[in-house]
Design a protein around this motif. Structure first.
Motif, PDB file in Angstrom:
ATOM      1  N   GLY A  88      -3.888  29.011  18.182  1.00  0.00           N
ATOM      2  CA  GLY A  88      -5.172  28.991  19.025  1.00  0.00           C
ATOM      3  C   GLY A  88      -5.121  29.798  20.247  1.00  0.00           C
ATOM      4  N   GLN A  89      -3.869  30.521  20.634  1.00  0.00           N
ATOM      5  CA  GLN A  89      -3.600  31.300  21.822  1.00  0.00           C
ATOM      6  C   GLN A  89      -4.768  32.408  22.054  1.00  0.00           C
ATOM      7  OE1 GLN A  89      -1.838  29.285  23.660  1.00  0.00           O
ATOM      8  NE2 GLN A  89      -0.363  30.843  24.210  1.00  0.00           N
ATOM      9  N   CYS A  90      -4.888  33.078  20.652  1.00  0.00           N
ATOM     10  CA  CYS A  90      -5.875  34.194  20.672  1.00  0.00           C
ATOM     11  C   CYS A  90      -7.334  33.791  21.102  1.00  0.00           C
ATOM     12  CB  CYS A  90      -5.912  34.924  19.179  1.00  0.00           C
ATOM     13  SG  CYS A  90      -6.032  33.604  17.936  1.00  0.00           S
ATOM     14  N   HIS A  91      -7.851  32.739  20.713  1.00  0.00           N
ATOM     15  CA  HIS A  91      -8.992  32.111  21.264  1.00  0.00           C
ATOM     16  C   HIS A  91      -9.032  31.878  22.661  1.00  0.00           C
ATOM     17  CE1 HIS A  91     -12.516  29.153  20.859  1.00  0.00           C
ATOM     18  NE2 HIS A  91     -12.730  30.266  21.358  1.00  0.00           N
ATOM     19  N   ARG A  92      -8.002  31.345  23.025  1.00  0.00           N
ATOM     20  CA  ARG A  92      -7.919  30.895  24.276  1.00  0.00           C
ATOM     21  C   ARG A  92      -7.894  31.711  25.565  1.00  0.00           C
ATOM     22  NH1 ARG A  92      -3.018  26.754  26.882  1.00  0.00           N
ATOM     23  NH2 ARG A  92      -4.120  26.529  28.796  1.00  0.00           N
ATOM     24  N   TYR A  93      -7.325  32.846  25.029  1.00  0.00           N
ATOM     25  CA  TYR A  93      -7.105  33.928  26.149  1.00  0.00           C
ATOM     26  C   TYR A  93      -7.972  35.073  25.777  1.00  0.00           C
ATOM     27  CZ  TYR A  93      -3.285  31.281  27.976  1.00  0.00           C
ATOM     28  OH  TYR A  93      -2.317  30.315  28.677  1.00  0.00           O
ATOM     29  N   CYS A  94      -8.956  35.137  24.944  1.00  0.00           N
ATOM     30  CA  CYS A  94      -9.635  36.005  24.597  1.00  0.00           C
ATOM     31  C   CYS A  94     -10.402  36.641  25.773  1.00  0.00           C
ATOM     32  CB  CYS A  94     -10.842  35.553  23.295  1.00  0.00           C
ATOM     33  SG  CYS A  94     -12.070  36.978  23.050  1.00  0.00           S
ATOM     34  N   THR A  95     -10.829  37.859  25.967  1.00  0.00           N
ATOM     35  CA  THR A  95     -11.299  38.400  27.125  1.00  0.00           C
ATOM     36  C   THR A  95     -12.689  38.092  27.120  1.00  0.00           C
ATOM     37  OG1 THR A  95      -9.898  40.490  26.948  1.00  0.00           O
ATOM     38  CG2 THR A  95     -11.662  40.775  28.637  1.00  0.00           C
ATOM     39  N   THR A  96     -13.512  37.991  26.116  1.00  0.00           N
ATOM     40  CA  THR A  96     -14.742  37.705  26.143  1.00  0.00           C
ATOM     41  C   THR A  96     -15.086  35.953  25.674  1.00  0.00           C
ATOM     42  OG1 THR A  96     -15.090  38.049  23.794  1.00  0.00           O
ATOM     43  CG2 THR A  96     -15.582  40.027  25.590  1.00  0.00           C
ATOM     44  N   GLU A  97     -13.976  35.362  25.431  1.00  0.00           N
ATOM     45  CA  GLU A  97     -13.863  34.006  25.107  1.00  0.00           C
ATOM     46  C   GLU A  97     -14.345  33.599  23.665  1.00  0.00           C
ATOM     47  OE1 GLU A  97     -15.880  31.611  28.033  1.00  0.00           O
ATOM     48  OE2 GLU A  97     -14.378  32.281  29.701  1.00  0.00           O
ATOM     49  N   GLU A  98     -15.098  34.347  22.960  1.00  0.00           N
ATOM     50  CA  GLU A  98     -15.526  34.192  21.824  1.00  0.00           C
ATOM     51  C   GLU A  98     -15.359  35.163  20.753  1.00  0.00           C
ATOM     52  OE1 GLU A  98     -16.791  31.257  20.509  1.00  0.00           O
ATOM     53  OE2 GLU A  98     -16.526  30.441  22.576  1.00  0.00           O
ATOM     54  N   GLY A  99     -14.415  36.405  21.178  1.00  0.00           N
ATOM     55  CA  GLY A  99     -14.201  37.565  20.130  1.00  0.00           C
ATOM     56  C   GLY A  99     -13.404  37.174  18.987  1.00  0.00           C
ATOM     57  N   ILE A 100     -12.599  36.150  19.240  1.00  0.00           N
ATOM     58  CA  ILE A 100     -11.977  35.550  17.799  1.00  0.00           C
ATOM     59  C   ILE A 100     -11.769  33.974  18.167  1.00  0.00           C
ATOM     60  CG2 ILE A 100      -9.634  35.702  19.047  1.00  0.00           C
ATOM     61  CD1 ILE A 100      -8.460  36.594  16.272  1.00  0.00           C
ATOM     62  N   ILE A 101     -12.221  33.393  16.788  1.00  0.00           N
ATOM     63  CA  ILE A 101     -12.264  31.947  16.880  1.00  0.00           C
ATOM     64  C   ILE A 101     -11.484  31.322  15.661  1.00  0.00           C
ATOM     65  CG2 ILE A 101     -14.716  31.637  17.849  1.00  0.00           C
ATOM     66  CD1 ILE A 101     -15.687  31.107  14.983  1.00  0.00           C
ATOM     67  N   LEU A 102     -11.154  30.299  15.833  1.00  0.00           N
ATOM     68  CA  LEU A 102     -10.393  29.603  14.776  1.00  0.00           C
ATOM     69  C   LEU A 102     -11.333  28.708  14.008  1.00  0.00           C
ATOM     70  CD1 LEU A 102      -7.993  30.421  16.461  1.00  0.00           C
ATOM     71  CD2 LEU A 102      -6.894  28.238  15.681  1.00  0.00           C
ATOM     72  N   THR A 103     -11.584  29.088  12.710  1.00  0.00           N
ATOM     73  CA  THR A 103     -12.670  28.482  11.808  1.00  0.00           C
ATOM     74  C   THR A 103     -12.036  26.993  11.418  1.00  0.00           C
ATOM     75  OG1 THR A 103     -11.824  29.347   9.952  1.00  0.00           O
ATOM     76  CG2 THR A 103     -13.551  30.634  11.078  1.00  0.00           C
ATOM     77  N   ASN A 104     -12.728  26.383  10.668  1.00  0.00           N
ATOM     78  CA  ASN A 104     -12.274  24.981  10.098  1.00  0.00           C
ATOM     79  C   ASN A 104     -12.037  25.342   8.548  1.00  0.00           C
ATOM     80  OD1 ASN A 104     -14.741  25.292   9.020  1.00  0.00           O
ATOM     81  ND2 ASN A 104     -15.568  23.309   9.655  1.00  0.00           N
ATOM     82  N   GLU A 105     -11.877  26.759   8.248  1.00  0.00           N
ATOM     83  CA  GLU A 105     -11.204  26.992   6.937  1.00  0.00           C
ATOM     84  C   GLU A 105      -9.726  26.801   6.839  1.00  0.00           C
ATOM     85  OE1 GLU A 105     -12.558  30.754   5.474  1.00  0.00           O
ATOM     86  OE2 GLU A 105     -14.333  30.677   6.543  1.00  0.00           O
TER      87      GLU A 105
END
Ligand code: SF4
Ligand code: SF4
Length: 204
Positions: A88-105
């Motif tokens: 989840g680091q990518c989501h946590r540190y994303c510049t826009t906060e929502e550019g990448i999310i962790l889905t529930n798949e």
């Protein structure tokens, strides 16, 4: 000793006629909880292609690939689910906060690893002199939005905003003519800008 045995027998009989606690996966889908960290996915409208997520990814599961042709190019960001550790680091540190999310798949099994990806393409801003990549168009627009009217204090941002407003046409320079102060009003990388300034100060 007898009482626990009777209780256990009762429980065994009850469970024979009650619904099982386990799920019938894979015959029935399992709904993951809301906070589940599943396959990361880029959100095109939110991602600006800055590459920060790739820098913080501990598993190096995110690729940033720039393809430049002439004075334009495209950046492709790809997250590989078969390398991801779902931290989840990518989501946590994303510049826009929502550019990448962790889905529930959670189903990552595949016969072709090349399909275990999520990617997004972003138009690049390229130095009009040397072809060096400056940033993505969306990244500069995001910076300009943050700065508001102050964005017009930066030539690159001012040009991009003016182009978005349909106010300027791209300049073309005769390649035989050396860079001069007029070329400051074009999209240049820091190295070419420096050349313009040095040329200004000391001449040819
Ligand atoms: S906006 Fe977020 S998801 Fe997109 S490249 Fe930057 S850090 Fe990664
Ligand atoms: S969840 Fe972790 S490992 Fe997976 S892409 Fe994001 S930062 Fe990398």
């Amino acid at each position: 000793m007898r009482t626990p045995k009777v209780r256990e027998l009762g429980e065994a009989l009850r469970s024979l006629f009650s619904k099982p606690y386990t799920v019938r996966y894979p015959y029935e889908p399992v709904i993951a909880p809301e906070a589940f960290r599943g396959k990361p996915k880029f959100i095109d409208e939110e991602c600006i292609g800055c590459g920060a997520c790739a820098q913080v990814c501990p598993a190096r599961a995110i690729d940033v690939r720039d393809v430049v042709e002439g004075r334009s190019g495209v950046r492709t960001m790809t997250v590989h689910h078969d390398h991801c550790v779902f931290c989840g680091q990518c989501h946590r540190y994303c510049t826009t906060e929502e550019g990448i999310i962790l889905t529930n798949e959670y189903e990552t099994g595949t016969y072709d690893r090349n399909l275990a990806i999520s990617s997004v393409d972003k138009e690049l801003v390229v130095c009009q002199e040397c072809g060096e990549v400056i940033a993505t168009v969306d990244h500069l627009r995001w910076v300009a939005r943050k700065l508001g009217a102050k964005a017009f204090g930066n030539m690159g941002l001012a040009l991009l905003l003016s182009k978005d407003l349909g106010l300027v046409a791209p300049l073309t320079r005769d390649p035989e003519r050396p860079l001069d102060r007029g070329d400051n009003i074009s999209l240049l990388c820091p190295r070419c800008k420096r050349e313009v300034i040095l040329y200004e100060q000391w001449g040819p």
